[in-house]
Design a protein around this motif. Sequence first.
Motif, short mmCIF file in Angstrom:
data_model
loop_
_atom_site.label_atom_id
_atom_site.label_comp_id
_atom_site.label_asym_id
_atom_site.label_seq_id
_atom_site.Cartn_x
_atom_site.Cartn_y
_atom_site.Cartn_z
N THR A 27 0.84 -1.20 0.00
CA THR A 27 0.00 0.00 0.00
C THR A 27 0.87 1.25 0.00
O THR A 27 0.62 2.20 -0.75
CB THR A 27 -0.94 0.00 1.22
N GLU A 28 1.90 1.23 0.81
CA GLU A 28 2.82 2.36 0.87
C GLU A 28 3.55 2.56 -0.47
O GLU A 28 3.70 3.70 -0.94
CB GLU A 28 3.83 2.14 2.00
N ALA A 29 3.96 1.47 -1.09
CA ALA A 29 4.64 1.55 -2.39
C ALA A 29 3.69 2.06 -3.47
O ALA A 29 4.08 2.88 -4.31
CB ALA A 29 5.19 0.18 -2.78
N LEU A 30 2.45 1.61 -3.42
CA LEU A 30 1.46 2.07 -4.40
C LEU A 30 1.21 3.57 -4.27
O LEU A 30 1.15 4.29 -5.26
CB LEU A 30 0.16 1.28 -4.23
N GLN A 31 1.10 4.05 -3.04
CA GLN A 31 0.90 5.48 -2.82
C GLN A 31 2.11 6.28 -3.30
O GLN A 31 1.96 7.34 -3.93
CB GLN A 31 0.62 5.77 -1.35
N ALA A 32 3.31 5.79 -3.04
CA ALA A 32 4.53 6.48 -3.48
C ALA A 32 4.61 6.49 -5.00
O ALA A 32 5.00 7.50 -5.61
CB ALA A 32 5.77 5.81 -2.87
N ALA A 33 4.24 5.39 -5.65
CA ALA A 33 4.27 5.33 -7.11
C ALA A 33 3.23 6.26 -7.71
O ALA A 33 3.48 6.91 -8.73
CB ALA A 33 4.04 3.89 -7.58
N GLN A 34 2.06 6.34 -7.09
CA GLN A 34 1.03 7.26 -7.57
C GLN A 34 1.48 8.71 -7.44
O GLN A 34 1.24 9.52 -8.33
CB GLN A 34 -0.29 7.03 -6.81
N GLN A 35 2.14 9.02 -6.34
CA GLN A 35 2.64 10.38 -6.14
C GLN A 35 3.71 10.70 -7.19
O GLN A 35 3.70 11.78 -7.78
CB GLN A 35 3.22 10.54 -4.74
N LEU A 36 4.60 9.77 -7.45
CA LEU A 36 5.65 9.97 -8.44
C LEU A 36 5.04 10.17 -9.82
O LEU A 36 5.43 11.07 -10.57
CB LEU A 36 6.61 8.79 -8.45
N ARG A 37 4.07 9.34 -10.15
CA ARG A 37 3.43 9.46 -11.47
C ARG A 37 2.72 10.80 -11.61
O ARG A 37 2.77 11.43 -12.67
CB ARG A 37 2.46 8.31 -11.67
N ALA A 38 2.06 11.25 -10.55
CA ALA A 38 1.39 12.56 -10.60
C ALA A 38 2.40 13.68 -10.80
O ALA A 38 2.15 14.61 -11.58
CB ALA A 38 0.58 12.78 -9.32
N LEU A 39 3.54 13.59 -10.13
CA LEU A 39 4.57 14.61 -10.31
C LEU A 39 5.13 14.60 -11.72
O LEU A 39 5.40 15.66 -12.31
CB LEU A 39 5.70 14.41 -9.29
N LEU A 40 5.31 13.42 -12.28
CA LEU A 40 5.80 13.32 -13.65
C LEU A 40 4.78 13.87 -14.64
O LEU A 40 5.14 14.53 -15.62
CB LEU A 40 6.14 11.87 -14.00
N ARG A 41 3.52 13.60 -14.38
CA ARG A 41 2.47 14.09 -15.28
C ARG A 41 2.39 15.60 -15.24
O ARG A 41 2.19 16.25 -16.25
CB ARG A 41 1.13 13.46 -14.88
N GLU A 42 2.54 16.18 -14.06
CA GLU A 42 2.47 17.63 -13.89
C GLU A 42 3.78 18.33 -14.23
O GLU A 42 3.84 19.54 -14.28
CB GLU A 42 2.08 17.97 -12.45
N ARG A 43 4.84 17.52 -14.41
CA ARG A 43 6.19 18.04 -14.66
C ARG A 43 6.59 19.05 -13.59
O ARG A 43 7.04 20.15 -13.87
CB ARG A 43 6.28 18.67 -16.05
N THR A 44 6.40 18.63 -12.35
CA THR A 44 6.70 19.49 -11.21
C THR A 44 8.20 19.61 -11.02
O THR A 44 8.89 18.61 -10.81
CB THR A 44 6.07 18.88 -9.94
N PRO A 45 8.73 20.82 -11.08
CA PRO A 45 10.16 21.00 -10.84
C PRO A 45 10.45 21.11 -9.34
O PRO A 45 9.53 21.22 -8.53
CB PRO A 45 10.46 22.32 -11.55
N GLY A 46 11.71 21.11 -9.02
CA GLY A 46 12.10 21.38 -7.64
C GLY A 46 12.34 20.16 -6.81
O GLY A 46 12.66 19.08 -7.31
N GLN A 47 12.18 20.31 -5.51
CA GLN A 47 12.54 19.29 -4.53
C GLN A 47 11.53 18.15 -4.45
O GLN A 47 11.85 17.10 -3.92
CB GLN A 47 12.69 19.97 -3.16
N ALA A 48 10.34 18.32 -4.97
CA ALA A 48 9.31 17.29 -4.83
C ALA A 48 9.69 15.98 -5.51
O ALA A 48 9.41 14.90 -4.99
CB ALA A 48 7.98 17.80 -5.38
N MET A 49 10.33 16.05 -6.66
CA MET A 49 10.67 14.84 -7.41
C MET A 49 11.70 13.97 -6.67
O MET A 49 11.47 12.77 -6.51
CB MET A 49 11.17 15.21 -8.80
N PRO A 50 12.82 14.53 -6.21
CA PRO A 50 13.77 13.67 -5.47
C PRO A 50 13.17 13.08 -4.20
O PRO A 50 13.48 11.94 -3.84
CB PRO A 50 14.93 14.62 -5.14
N GLU A 51 12.30 13.83 -3.54
CA GLU A 51 11.66 13.30 -2.33
C GLU A 51 10.75 12.13 -2.67
O GLU A 51 10.74 11.11 -1.98
CB GLU A 51 10.87 14.41 -1.63
#
Length: 167
Positions: A27-51
């Motif tokens: 469940t934790e991995a799924l949530q982290a993967a969903q967050q990463l995918r959302a950041l990639l989709r939004e092309r969010t720059p900055g510190q959010a991606m490495p975190e």
Amino acid sequence: MAGTSSTTPELLQEGAGLLKQELLLGTEALQAAQQLRALLRERTPGQAMPEALGQLERVLGQLTQLSRRLDDFLARTGAARLTAFFTAQPPSQLRTGALALLARATSQQRALRRELAGAQALLAQGKAFADFHVNIMNQTVASDTYTKPGGESPELLRGRKMFDANV
């Protein structure tokens, strides 16, 4: 299956505990993967991606450790998979609950694979986008992009680049 017919309640408890831990980490991995995918989709720059990547790597590392523990458990019990271990057990509430959790774990693993495949597709798309712009910055000749290899084009004869101001 050697070893599964004479299992002790402790082994049954241990198997159920490993399964519950797998579900929690999944469940934790799924949530982290969903967050990463959302950041990639939004092309969010900055510190959010490495975190987000760090969070996913941490959880996947824990899942790898759990996988080793599951392999050790299955080796001790003589079962090939957790499903085989639990189905070989005599009927009980713990067995019934574990079989239900196995179904949830399977669907969770499928969802995680879909999320990771989506993130990989977004990364490939981002790489293609970056490669395109690197070509622009390197002043790629238009004929390399728009004509067949070996064919002469007016742009090549004039010596103009693909993104010259006068093209």
